[in-house]
Enzyme design. Sequence first.
Site, PDB file in Angstrom:
ATOM      1  CE  LYS A   1     -13.155  -4.838  -2.090  1.00  0.00           C
ATOM      2  NZ  LYS A   1     -13.807  -4.939  -0.663  1.00  0.00           N
TER       3      LYS A   1
ATOM      4  CE  LYS B   1      -9.906 -14.130  -3.326  1.00  0.00           C
ATOM      5  NZ  LYS B   1      -9.557 -14.047  -1.763  1.00  0.00           N
TER       6      LYS B   1
ATOM      7  CE  LYS C   1      -4.565  -1.442   1.967  1.00  0.00           C
ATOM      8  NZ  LYS C   1      -5.493  -1.334   2.669  1.00  0.00           N
TER       9      LYS C   1
END
Length: 337
Positions: free
Chosen positions: A204, A201, A119
């Site tokens: 979103k 996978k 991040k």
Amino acid sequence: MENQIITPKKTIFSGIQPSGTLTLGNYIGALRNFTLLQDEYNCIYCVVDMHAITVRQNPADLRRRCLELAATYIACGLDPKKNIIYCQSHVSGHAELGWILNCYTYMGELQRMTQYKDKAAKHADNINAGLFTYPVLMAADILLYQADLVPIGADQKQHLELTRDIAQRFNGVYGDVFTVPEGYFGKVGSRVMSLQDPTRKMSKSDPEDCYIAILDPADVIRRKVKRAVTDSDAEIRYDPENKPGVSNLLSIIAAMTGDSIENVVNDLSGQGYGTLKNRVSECVIETLAPIQEEHKRLMADKAYLQGILDENAQRANAIAMRTLRKVQKKIGFAARG
Ligand code: TRP
């Protein structure tokens, strides 16, 4: 009446970020299974809005997404009277225990966290202290409720490990204050893969075409499934290694209908991929329709939803306060009158 041994229910705690939409993968891999746990466990589902602000959020969007997330959980069948579904920022104990645990966590431990490193690289213009201590707040979430089990994806394993280390360190100094939690992992094989890259996978955070959102309208679902990647040998067969796209579609049908993969394959053998995809769309649409309807109803009745969140925050707060007071006493904070 028969003699019964009454064992206290175990506690399950999970936190969900109010960012982006929940996908069919979340539904099959997590939400749907949570409804099966609601009688056997004390289940607590926290909308982690305090974690969300470690990256910059638009206030109106954040507010709406918190409500939407809670409504989605309820719409998927989680009874807000049996489960506790609430917003993290409504229970001040998270921040209070978070601060205390900061003082029992080493810089070196946090520096090793791979999610922090990722991040920080992605948001190089906003590497704030909250991003760094994110895992400590997560530890506070879990330990406040003395959770036994924490449903998490593989990406959160390192954070749960740290939570266990913090709990054990604290217990080592002050006695058994915290339950040391374990991960709770869904069934293998319940993983839904990306429609565009079926070796990965369904997520979103990938482009829209890769996932089906729980709230996608029927025409969007049909379009996305129609564009799903298959292969060129035109044979309907379950073989995740060599035919990941087709196998993913087959397992989606199996998950939606409750049928075995074998039966699904038998049903469709000799048919073309067009038929396979139609079948996928129709059973996904059929499963999601009642959820979407309930979600719409809940979102239209904000007063009801607000009431649920308030009531559930109070229930959460009562549990959280018990742990927090115990911790404060153990570490030597002065008693309150
Ligand atoms: N960090 C988790 C995620 O991004 C969300 C989370 C916050 C969480 N607090 C938690 C998950 C406590 C489980 C338990 O997915």
